[in-house]
Design a protein around this motif. Sequence first.
Motif, PDB file in Angstrom:
ATOM      1  N   UNK A 273      16.287  56.882  55.137  1.00 50.31           N
ATOM      2  CA  UNK A 273      16.939  55.927  56.029  1.00 50.31           C
ATOM      3  C   UNK A 273      17.292  54.634  55.300  1.00 50.31           C
ATOM      4  N   UNK A 274      16.396  54.154  54.453  1.00 51.51           N
ATOM      5  CA  UNK A 274      16.683  52.926  53.710  1.00 51.51           C
ATOM      6  C   UNK A 274      17.858  53.118  52.756  1.00 51.51           C
ATOM      7  N   UNK A 275      17.955  54.304  52.143  1.00 49.90           N
ATOM      8  CA  UNK A 275      19.097  54.586  51.265  1.00 49.90           C
ATOM      9  C   UNK A 275      20.399  54.626  52.066  1.00 49.90           C
ATOM     10  N   UNK A 276      20.353  55.289  53.227  1.00 46.47           N
ATOM     11  CA  UNK A 276      21.546  55.351  54.082  1.00 46.47           C
ATOM     12  C   UNK A 276      21.957  53.962  54.542  1.00 46.47           C
ATOM     13  N   UNK A 277      20.974  53.163  54.932  1.00 44.64           N
ATOM     14  CA  UNK A 277      21.218  51.807  55.432  1.00 44.64           C
ATOM     15  C   UNK A 277      21.882  50.954  54.351  1.00 44.64           C
ATOM     16  N   UNK A 278      21.353  51.006  53.131  1.00 48.45           N
ATOM     17  CA  UNK A 278      21.932  50.214  52.045  1.00 48.45           C
ATOM     18  C   UNK A 278      23.333  50.689  51.688  1.00 48.45           C
ATOM     19  N   UNK A 279      23.548  52.007  51.666  1.00 49.04           N
ATOM     20  CA  UNK A 279      24.886  52.536  51.379  1.00 49.04           C
ATOM     21  C   UNK A 279      25.898  52.018  52.396  1.00 49.04           C
ATOM     22  N   UNK A 280      25.505  52.008  53.657  1.00 50.55           N
ATOM     23  CA  UNK A 280      26.414  51.561  54.710  1.00 50.55           C
ATOM     24  C   UNK A 280      26.713  50.071  54.577  1.00 50.55           C
ATOM     25  N   UNK A 281      25.679  49.266  54.276  1.00 51.06           N
ATOM     26  CA  UNK A 281      25.902  47.828  54.094  1.00 51.06           C
ATOM     27  C   UNK A 281      26.839  47.567  52.917  1.00 51.06           C
ATOM     28  N   UNK A 282      26.642  48.282  51.813  1.00 51.95           N
ATOM     29  CA  UNK A 282      27.508  48.106  50.647  1.00 51.95           C
ATOM     30  C   UNK A 282      28.947  48.510  50.974  1.00 51.95           C
ATOM     31  N   UNK A 283      29.100  49.580  51.766  1.00 56.12           N
ATOM     32  CA  UNK A 283      30.449  49.993  52.168  1.00 56.12           C
ATOM     33  C   UNK A 283      31.086  48.934  53.060  1.00 56.12           C
ATOM     34  N   UNK A 284      30.274  48.328  53.938  1.00 54.63           N
ATOM     35  CA  UNK A 284      30.783  47.258  54.778  1.00 54.63           C
ATOM     36  C   UNK A 284      31.219  46.049  53.964  1.00 54.63           C
ATOM     37  N   UNK A 285      30.427  45.708  52.936  1.00 48.18           N
ATOM     38  CA  UNK A 285      30.806  44.612  52.047  1.00 48.18           C
ATOM     39  C   UNK A 285      32.137  44.891  51.371  1.00 48.18           C
ATOM     40  N   UNK A 286      32.341  46.139  50.987  1.00 53.03           N
ATOM     41  CA  UNK A 286      33.597  46.504  50.331  1.00 53.03           C
ATOM     42  C   UNK A 286      34.768  46.332  51.303  1.00 53.03           C
ATOM     43  N   UNK A 287      34.561  46.721  52.557  1.00 57.04           N
ATOM     44  CA  UNK A 287      35.619  46.577  53.551  1.00 57.04           C
ATOM     45  C   UNK A 287      35.972  45.107  53.795  1.00 57.04           C
ATOM     46  N   UNK A 288      34.966  44.244  53.743  1.00 53.46           N
ATOM     47  CA  UNK A 288      35.171  42.830  54.058  1.00 53.46           C
ATOM     48  C   UNK A 288      35.445  41.974  52.827  1.00 53.46           C
ATOM     49  N   UNK A 289      35.530  42.610  51.657  1.00 53.73           N
ATOM     50  CA  UNK A 289      35.615  41.867  50.405  1.00 53.73           C
ATOM     51  C   UNK A 289      36.704  40.794  50.416  1.00 53.73           C
ATOM     52  N   UNK A 290      37.857  41.122  50.954  1.00 57.85           N
ATOM     53  CA  UNK A 290      38.975  40.179  50.914  1.00 57.85           C
ATOM     54  C   UNK A 290      38.756  38.968  51.821  1.00 57.85           C
ATOM     55  N   UNK A 291      37.795  39.059  52.753  1.00 57.45           N
ATOM     56  CA  UNK A 291      37.538  37.965  53.680  1.00 57.45           C
ATOM     57  C   UNK A 291      36.307  37.147  53.308  1.00 57.45           C
ATOM     58  N   UNK A 292      35.557  37.577  52.303  1.00 55.85           N
ATOM     59  CA  UNK A 292      34.343  36.868  51.903  1.00 55.85           C
ATOM     60  C   UNK A 292      34.694  35.734  50.948  1.00 55.85           C
ATOM     61  N   UNK A 293      33.921  34.645  50.967  1.00 53.37           N
ATOM     62  CA  UNK A 293      34.183  33.547  50.029  1.00 53.37           C
ATOM     63  C   UNK A 293      34.071  34.015  48.582  1.00 53.37           C
ATOM     64  N   UNK A 294      34.938  33.491  47.732  1.00 58.46           N
ATOM     65  CA  UNK A 294      34.858  33.799  46.308  1.00 58.46           C
ATOM     66  C   UNK A 294      33.661  33.071  45.712  1.00 58.46           C
ATOM     67  N   UNK A 295      32.970  33.736  44.813  1.00 55.47           N
ATOM     68  CA  UNK A 295      31.820  33.125  44.144  1.00 55.47           C
ATOM     69  C   UNK A 295      32.318  32.117  43.131  1.00 55.47           C
ATOM     70  N   UNK A 296      31.781  30.875  43.165  1.00 61.73           N
ATOM     71  CA  UNK A 296      32.169  29.850  42.202  1.00 61.73           C
ATOM     72  C   UNK A 296      31.769  30.254  40.795  1.00 61.73           C
ATOM     73  N   UNK A 297      32.604  29.897  39.820  1.00 68.52           N
ATOM     74  CA  UNK A 297      32.278  30.283  38.451  1.00 68.52           C
ATOM     75  C   UNK A 297      31.231  29.337  37.884  1.00 68.52           C
ATOM     76  N   UNK A 298      30.668  29.712  36.751  1.00 66.82           N
ATOM     77  CA  UNK A 298      29.552  28.986  36.151  1.00 66.82           C
ATOM     78  C   UNK A 298      29.920  27.558  35.804  1.00 66.82           C
ATOM     79  N   UNK A 299      31.171  27.312  35.491  1.00 71.52           N
ATOM     80  CA  UNK A 299      31.585  25.960  35.119  1.00 71.52           C
ATOM     81  C   UNK A 299      31.475  25.001  36.294  1.00 71.52           C
ATOM     82  N   UNK A 300      31.595  25.539  37.517  1.00 73.26           N
ATOM     83  CA  UNK A 300      31.532  24.697  38.697  1.00 73.26           C
ATOM     84  C   UNK A 300      30.146  24.646  39.306  1.00 73.26           C
ATOM     85  N   UNK A 301      29.259  25.542  38.874  1.00 73.94           N
ATOM     86  CA  UNK A 301      27.993  25.722  39.554  1.00 73.94           C
ATOM     87  C   UNK A 301      26.847  25.331  38.639  1.00 73.94           C
TER      88      UNK A 301
END
Length: 305
Positions: A273-301
């Motif tokens: 169940x934990x493997x299935x749960x994580x796979x689904x969350x990762x797939x959801x992240x992939x679907x929402x990738x274009x709407x998630x904030x971009x990670x700041x690069x090291x020069x800014x952080x």
Amino acid sequence: MGADVAVVLCRGACRTTVIEPDADRAAKVPERVREGLIQLGAAQHLARLSVVSSLDDLDWDSVDLVIECIPERLDIKQALFEQLEQRARKDALLASNSSSFPITAIAQGLQTQERMLGLHFFMPAHLTPLVEVVCGEASRMECAENLHAFMRQCGMVPVLVKKDLPGFLANRLQHALAREAFALIEAGIASPEDVDAAVRFGFGFRFLAAGPVLQRDHAGLEVHCAAGATMYPSLAANKEPSPCLSQRVAEGKFGMKSGEGFFKWTPESIAQEKQRYQRTLLAGLELLKSELPAVGDAAEQEESA
């Protein structure tokens, strides 16, 4: 939770120190963080992590943000923040990941309550994009806004909770749903399996595309207003947890951790169940990738947490 929050910060290119006094748990932190960074395609940032055993092992002059992830006991949280206030720079932000205690209560007695905030992640913290920035009664809005902006730089989706209510924002919403779900199970209207299916494959599935407010604009406000007028009088409004939940707790049926909750669990089924749960969350992240904030690069952080 603390190790998963460290994944978020390392992925955001922060110098990140985990304080873990238990030697066995401390030894496992780097591998846990490494696995999380690999899941997010950011394994190169592991070098930003360090693990120490005590508050005395930090260079406090270099710390910009402290995030507390200790057990949910108000007394030990208050005692910890008393120590943090004495050690941290006056301009460093102090944040609690508490999900149950008001931020105002945790900050009680501090001399610098204006820099004390809630920073509430959801499990698993590195795979669930939402984080709540919660203001206590004395929190300065500028501090909250700065923390909100920083979380976006780390690739999270922060929401600003302007008043210190029990459950903050997201937990209030999900407990309102859970109250009705358990009431339906208690009344014999649907099984736990069918309740879960109704959420996951019905309106919950659509929540990936639009939340409950935007959904109303899609469907038409007059439709939902009429439906609410019909349903609201019969919705669960109990002031205590449903018996079908509280009875299981009284019997020691806590879910996976005890081998039984609403469902029965074995070590094998838990792992699956934990493997299935994580796979689904990762797939959801992939679907929402274009709407998630971009990670700041090291020069800014350059923040240290």
